[in-house]
Structure formats: C-alpha cells, structure tokens
Enzyme design. Structure first.
Site, PDB file in Angstrom:
ATOM      1  CE1 TYR A 103      -3.746   2.411   0.323  1.00  0.00           C
ATOM      2  CE2 TYR A 103      -2.701   3.168   2.345  1.00  0.00           C
ATOM      3  CZ  TYR A 103      -3.664   3.324   1.363  1.00  0.00           C
ATOM      4  OH  TYR A 103      -4.530   4.389   1.410  1.00  0.00           O
TER       5      TYR A 103
ATOM      6  CE  LYS B 221      -3.471   5.259  -1.903  1.00  0.00           C
ATOM      7  NZ  LYS B 221      -4.536   5.582  -2.868  1.00  0.00           N
TER       8      LYS B 221
HETATM    9  N1  LIG Z   1      -9.572   5.590   4.774  1.00  0.00           N
HETATM   10  C1  LIG Z   1      -8.410   6.170   5.008  1.00  0.00           C
HETATM   11  O1  LIG Z   1      -8.003   6.365   6.176  1.00  0.00           O
HETATM   12  C2  LIG Z   1      -7.522   6.622   3.870  1.00  0.00           C
HETATM   13  C3  LIG Z   1      -6.336   7.290   4.189  1.00  0.00           C
HETATM   14  C4  LIG Z   1      -5.515   7.729   3.152  1.00  0.00           C
HETATM   15  C5  LIG Z   1      -5.897   7.538   1.837  1.00  0.00           C
HETATM   16  N2  LIG Z   1      -7.068   6.875   1.553  1.00  0.00           N
HETATM   17  C6  LIG Z   1      -7.402   6.681   0.139  1.00  0.00           C
HETATM   18  O2  LIG Z   1      -8.691   7.199  -0.106  1.00  0.00           O
HETATM   19  C7  LIG Z   1      -9.315   6.466  -1.188  1.00  0.00           C
HETATM   20  C8  LIG Z   1     -10.693   5.977  -0.752  1.00  0.00           C
HETATM   21  O3  LIG Z   1     -10.514   5.067   0.306  1.00  0.00           O
HETATM   22  P1  LIG Z   1     -11.663   4.674   1.339  1.00  0.00           P
HETATM   23  O4  LIG Z   1     -11.031   4.734   2.674  1.00  0.00           O
HETATM   24  O5  LIG Z   1     -12.917   5.427   1.073  1.00  0.00           O
HETATM   25  O6  LIG Z   1     -11.816   3.129   0.989  1.00  0.00           O
HETATM   26  P2  LIG Z   1     -13.095   2.193   0.710  1.00  0.00           P
HETATM   27  O7  LIG Z   1     -14.233   2.569   1.593  1.00  0.00           O
HETATM   28  O8  LIG Z   1     -12.566   0.808   0.779  1.00  0.00           O
HETATM   29  O9  LIG Z   1     -13.478   2.571  -0.782  1.00  0.00           O
HETATM   30  C9  LIG Z   1     -12.631   2.256  -1.843  1.00  0.00           C
HETATM   31  C10 LIG Z   1     -13.402   2.435  -3.126  1.00  0.00           C
HETATM   32  O10 LIG Z   1     -12.549   2.066  -4.219  1.00  0.00           O
HETATM   33  C11 LIG Z   1     -13.270   1.173  -5.046  1.00  0.00           C
HETATM   34  N3  LIG Z   1     -12.410   0.325  -5.844  1.00  0.00           N
HETATM   35  C12 LIG Z   1     -11.434  -0.511  -5.439  1.00  0.00           C
HETATM   36  N4  LIG Z   1     -10.886  -1.153  -6.486  1.00  0.00           N
HETATM   37  C13 LIG Z   1     -11.543  -0.690  -7.590  1.00  0.00           C
HETATM   38  C14 LIG Z   1     -11.449  -0.965  -8.963  1.00  0.00           C
HETATM   39  N5  LIG Z   1     -10.593  -1.858  -9.454  1.00  0.00           N
HETATM   40  N6  LIG Z   1     -12.265  -0.294  -9.809  1.00  0.00           N
HETATM   41  C15 LIG Z   1     -13.157   0.614  -9.342  1.00  0.00           C
HETATM   42  N7  LIG Z   1     -13.317   0.898  -8.044  1.00  0.00           N
HETATM   43  C16 LIG Z   1     -12.504   0.241  -7.178  1.00  0.00           C
HETATM   44  C17 LIG Z   1     -14.148   0.385  -4.076  1.00  0.00           C
HETATM   45  O11 LIG Z   1     -15.182  -0.287  -4.772  1.00  0.00           O
HETATM   46  P3  LIG Z   1     -15.838  -1.673  -4.229  1.00  0.00           P
HETATM   47  O12 LIG Z   1     -16.926  -1.284  -3.266  1.00  0.00           O
HETATM   48  O13 LIG Z   1     -16.339  -2.305  -5.486  1.00  0.00           O
HETATM   49  O14 LIG Z   1     -14.732  -2.458  -3.585  1.00  0.00           O
HETATM   50  C18 LIG Z   1     -14.637   1.531  -3.205  1.00  0.00           C
HETATM   51  O15 LIG Z   1     -15.670   2.225  -3.836  1.00  0.00           O
HETATM   52  C19 LIG Z   1      -8.336   5.330  -1.527  1.00  0.00           C
HETATM   53  O16 LIG Z   1      -7.549   5.708  -2.638  1.00  0.00           O
HETATM   54  C20 LIG Z   1      -7.472   5.233  -0.287  1.00  0.00           C
HETATM   55  O17 LIG Z   1      -6.201   4.676  -0.549  1.00  0.00           O
HETATM   56  C21 LIG Z   1      -7.879   6.416   2.542  1.00  0.00           C
END
Ligand SMILES: NC(=O)c1ccc[n+]([C@@H]2O[C@H](COP(=O)([O-])OP(=O)(O)OC[C@H]3O[C@@H](n4cnc5c(N)ncnc54)[C@H](OP(=O)(O)O)[C@@H]3O)[C@@H](O)[C@H]2O)c1
Length: 241
Positions: A164, A168
C-alpha cells in the site's frame, strides 16, 4: 454539452469517494458515480439523488481497459466533456504487508489499482477534460506514501505496508509527471491525503469521518485557475514528498 460542471469520482459507491460525490453534488454539479459493482453503484446513485444530487452511474473497474474506455464513452455521451476527475478508487492489497514475507500478487494488485488504474482512467478521460474551461484532477493518495514522513521520527507514518504505502509514493511521483507534461495547459492535477478515516479500507479503525476525508479532495477539485498543480495536500496544507 452539459450546462453544469461535470465531475467523475472513481470508487464513489462508498467511503470517502461517496462523500466526495456528495460534496461536489452539493455544489450543484453533475456527478458521475464510478463504481464496478452494479448493485453498490446504483444504491449510491439513488442515495445521492434522494439527497438532491444530480448523480449518474458510471460502470467502472479501473483495472480494466474496456471498462474504462466504456466509462469515458458514457461521460462523453451524457455530458460532452469532463470538468473534474477524482481518482479515488484504491485498495490496500490486504493485511500481510511485511516486506520480507510479501505476497507479490498483493503488491502487484495494489500497484495495478492505485497507480496503473489512475493512469488508465486519467488518459481515457483527458480528451473530455481538455474540453473543460477549468479542468481539475485529484489523485487520492495518502501520507503513508510520503517518504519524508515515513523516515521522520515522531511523524505520522502508518503501519509497515509494502504494497500500500509504496503504491501511494508511486502515485505521488506519477502526479508530478502529469503536472510537468500538462504545465502549459489549464489542467491542474494534485494529490490529496484525506487523513485516517473510518472506512472499509481499514476496518473502520480511522478516527476521521469519510466526510472529513472528502474535504481536501473537494478543495482541490474546486481550485481557482491560478491554483497549484503537481502538489500533495492534506487539510493542514502541503505534505512533504
Ligand atoms: N480511509 C483512510 O483512512 C484513507 C487514508 C488515506 C488515503 N485513503 C485513500 O482514499 C481512497 C478511498 O478510500 P476509502 O477509505 O474510502 O476506501 P473504501 O471505503 O474501501 O473505498 C474504496 C473504493 O474504491 C473502489 N475500488 C477498489 N478497487 C476498484 C477498482 N478496481 N475499480 C473501481 N473501483 C474500485 C471500491 O469499490 P468496491 O466497493 O467495489 O470495492 C470503493 O468504492 C483510496 O484511494 C485510499 O487509498 C484512505
């Protein structure tokens, strides 16, 4: 051509992506909900519409060439252009992330989604973005991709995560390359960190809400024409590389 500002958010069916879609929709924008699963996508579109958002579903798997090409064709047909692309879809690559025992398939999968997927979607959408008067691209990164933070004692770094975190870092580097190539255009492209938010991605262990996490993406999606490009930002300002 759509009269509204038109945005596409990848991975918008849940978590931070959903809240980015809701936030951009609240500005009166037309928002494409990019999501690979039909049921989850349509549920999100319905929920956004119930909240008054002009939302439309965009079937989209960022790892699939044909899916991404079809998504671009759908946005073209519906709106004739794209003003804002938020590359939000992302995965961690799973829990086992010690470098010495790495599951190579998980590393590949994380890079395929978090980096190659962003390049694939961005390039497919660029012809539509070039038709916008003020195109913006936001790449959802993470401070765990900051090598400075990773190597500064006492700074927030996150757990050891060989799939991961470097994915990034790679995404940040890719963002800079785009900014350099697009320097003489009106396209602004930046990376954002939402902070540690409670979502599926981390088993809801995050301490911020997805709505709070969406704020920085919304800010970068609505930058003025003289705003920054090729940067990496969190709520408090620039993040060191
Ligand atoms: N949460 C945190 O603390 C955090 C911190 C730093 C950065 N981020 C970043 O923020 C972004 C959103 O994360 P989140 O926390 O909201 O995670 P999440 O709730 O797991 O949501 C991830 C989203 O990405 C989609 N996805 C994954 N693989 C995909 C693919 N091949 N094609 C299309 N959609 C896909 C998932 O769809 P499905 O429902 O189909 O799986 C879901 O809609 C990510 O890039 C993550 O790395 C998050």
């Amino acid at each position: 051509m759509s009269e509204n500002t038109v945005a596409l958010v990848t991975g918008a069916n849940k978590g931070i992506g959903y809240e980015i879609a809701a936030g951009l929709g609240a500005l009166g924008w037309s928002v494409g909900v990019g999501a690979r699963d039909e049921e989850r996508r349509e549920a999100a579109v319905e929920k956004l519409r119930a909240a008054g958002v002009d939302a439309f579903g965009v079937p989209l798997d960022v790892t699939d060439d044909a899916s991404v090409a079809a998504a671009a064709a759908l946005v073209d047909k519906r709106a004739g252009r794209l003003d804002v692309l938020v590359n939000n879809a992302g995965i961690t690559g799973g829990p086992a992330q010690m470098p010495t025992t790495a599951d190579l398939a998980a590393v590949r999968e994380a890079v395929e989604t978090n980096v190659i997927g962003v390049i694939r979607v961005t390039n497919a959408m660029l012809p539509l973005l070039r038709r916008s008067p003020s195109p913006r691209i936001v790449n959802m990164s993470s401070t765990v991709g900051s090598l400075t933070r990773q190597t500064t004692a006492g700074a927030e770094t996150g757990p050891i995560a060989v799939a991961y975190a470097p994915s990034k870092t790679f995404l940040n580097a890719v963002t800079v390359q785009y900014a350099k190539e697009l320097r003489d255009t009106n396209i602004l492209i930046n990376a954002a960190c939402p902070g540690f938010c409670a979502t599926d991605l981390n088993g809801f262990r995050g301490v911020r809400t997805p709505e709070q996490g969406a704020a920085i993406a919304i800010r970068l999606a609505t930058l003025p024409d003289d705003g920054p490009t090729g940067g990496f930002f969190e709520d408090d300002g620039p993040v060191p590389w």
